[in-house]
Design an enzyme around this catalytic site. Sequence first.
Site, PDB file in Angstrom:
ATOM      1  CG  ASP A 184      -2.054   0.825   0.951  1.00  0.00           C
ATOM      2  OD1 ASP A 184      -2.425   1.599   0.074  1.00  0.00           O
ATOM      3  OD2 ASP A 184      -2.741   1.410   2.364  1.00  0.00           O
ATOM      4  CG  ASP A 201      -1.894   2.176   6.234  1.00  0.00           C
ATOM      5  OD1 ASP A 201      -2.406   1.585   7.146  1.00  0.00           O
ATOM      6  OD2 ASP A 201      -2.772   3.053   5.624  1.00  0.00           O
TER       7      ASP A 201
HETATM    8  N1  LIG Z   1       3.359   6.843  13.817  1.00  0.00           N
HETATM    9  C1  LIG Z   1       2.771   7.914  13.484  1.00  0.00           C
HETATM   10  N2  LIG Z   1       3.209   9.070  13.673  1.00  0.00           N
HETATM   11  C2  LIG Z   1       2.465  10.416  13.342  1.00  0.00           C
HETATM   12  N3  LIG Z   1       1.569  10.205  12.398  1.00  0.00           N
HETATM   13  C3  LIG Z   1       0.835   9.128  12.093  1.00  0.00           C
HETATM   14  C4  LIG Z   1       1.305   7.864  12.750  1.00  0.00           C
HETATM   15  N4  LIG Z   1       0.515   6.820  12.259  1.00  0.00           N
HETATM   16  C5  LIG Z   1      -0.292   7.410  11.533  1.00  0.00           C
HETATM   17  N5  LIG Z   1      -0.275   8.802  11.332  1.00  0.00           N
HETATM   18  C6  LIG Z   1      -1.081   9.670  10.924  1.00  0.00           C
HETATM   19  O1  LIG Z   1      -2.405   9.022  10.756  1.00  0.00           O
HETATM   20  C7  LIG Z   1      -2.867   8.791   9.379  1.00  0.00           C
HETATM   21  C8  LIG Z   1      -3.447   7.471   9.069  1.00  0.00           C
HETATM   22  O2  LIG Z   1      -2.466   6.492   9.564  1.00  0.00           O
HETATM   23  P1  LIG Z   1      -2.770   5.171   8.472  1.00  0.00           P
HETATM   24  O3  LIG Z   1      -2.551   5.446   7.163  1.00  0.00           O
HETATM   25  O4  LIG Z   1      -1.584   4.331   9.505  1.00  0.00           O
HETATM   26  O5  LIG Z   1      -4.195   4.606   9.053  1.00  0.00           O
HETATM   27  P2  LIG Z   1      -5.201   3.944   8.197  1.00  0.00           P
HETATM   28  O6  LIG Z   1      -6.652   3.943   8.936  1.00  0.00           O
HETATM   29  O7  LIG Z   1      -4.714   2.719   7.501  1.00  0.00           O
HETATM   30  O8  LIG Z   1      -5.312   5.158   7.068  1.00  0.00           O
HETATM   31  P3  LIG Z   1      -5.829   4.638   5.380  1.00  0.00           P
HETATM   32  O9  LIG Z   1      -6.377   3.383   5.350  1.00  0.00           O
HETATM   33  O10 LIG Z   1      -6.704   6.017   5.186  1.00  0.00           O
HETATM   34  O11 LIG Z   1      -4.483   4.878   4.698  1.00  0.00           O
HETATM   35  C9  LIG Z   1      -1.637   8.951   8.555  1.00  0.00           C
HETATM   36  O12 LIG Z   1      -1.597   9.541   7.304  1.00  0.00           O
HETATM   37  C10 LIG Z   1      -0.790  10.172   9.488  1.00  0.00           C
HETATM   38  O13 LIG Z   1      -1.223  11.449   9.258  1.00  0.00           O
HETATM   39 MG   LIG Z   2      -2.848   5.151   5.597  1.00  0.00          MG
END
Ligand SMILES: Nc1ncnc2c1ncn2[C@@H]1O[C@H](COP(=O)(O)OP(=O)(O)OP(=O)(O)O)[C@@H](O)[C@H]1O
Ligand SMILES: [Mg+2]
Length: 267
Positions: A184, A201
């Site tokens: 991804d 992610d």
């Molecule tokens: N370890 C981290 N440190 C700082 N910001 C984070 C971190 N993990 C996630 N984020 C923030 O949270 C957002 C979403 O995180 P992530 O992509 O892991 O979640 P998700 O629910 O799988 O998102 P999506 O499915 O929309 O891609 C990221 O784009 C980032 O802005």
């Molecule tokens: Mg994400």
Amino acid sequence: MSLAKRKRPKREDKMIRTEKRLESDVFDRQSLFAIAKLMKDGHFATVDYPVAKGKEANIFCGTTTDGKKVAIKIYRIDTSNFIRMHDYIDGDPRFQGTSRKRFETILAWTRKEYSNLKAFHEAGVSVPRPIAFLRNVVVMEFFAEGNIAFSTLEQMGSENPQKDYDFMLTQVKKIYQAGFVHGDISEYNILVTDDGLKLLDCAQAVLLAHPRAEDFLRRDVENLVRYFKKQGVKEADTEKALAYIKDARPVLRGLEQLKYDEENKKE
Ligand SMILES: Nc1ncnc2c1ncn2[C@@H]1O[C@H](COP(=O)(O)OP(=O)(O)OP(=O)(O)O)[C@@H](O)[C@H]1O
Ligand SMILES: [Mg+2]
């Protein structure tokens, strides 16, 4: 609505509404239980504020007793797309036999994100350091300046596209050599921090033994090529990038190695 329902006593009505709200909100009973246990085990002392709401999870910032910030990623039980998760769970030898029920799928998904992060971090990939996980909650290193989380590559753009493109290909190669494909990668899942780019992610990452690992790898590389071409890296090319990434035999470990060999014998 039936008469019986309309005549429900007010107090009971309120309780049902509260229950509903708990179930549909991020802090449902399961998440609260996991958060309380992770706190008891000392992984963080407070849950401070929401950082982001992704498609599958809500991310909060927490603080440890010694004042360090952590990211707390809470997969939503009710509203995450658990059917799609099976595209990345089925076919990954580590998660053979995972139930197709919503709750069990999300638990496997959370465990998968943690174990992928661990493998990537050990392989020296630029990802958040995993700290702990329980049920539908993963705790990891928080990338922020003070209280403000760093933004994504999509939001920030690249200051040095050639350098960033090369760096990202190196990360994909490290992941490949560790026996995985992220699955991804895009500008939406890369953070621009003061310590360089960080790949987020990681839950959907699969072992190379996954039947669609090659497709996922190609898609990741195509996303990088498309993005960095737009940013001005003229020579960005999918075939060349794939050749660079695959130019070393993947190093797999333990059970994963055995399962990988088994899969490859069948071909
Ligand atoms: N370890 C981290 N440190 C700082 N910001 C984070 C971190 N993990 C996630 N984020 C923030 O949270 C957002 C979403 O995180 P992530 O992509 O892991 O979640 P998700 O629910 O799988 O998102 P999506 O499915 O929309 O891609 C990221 O784009 C980032 O802005
Ligand atoms: Mg994400």
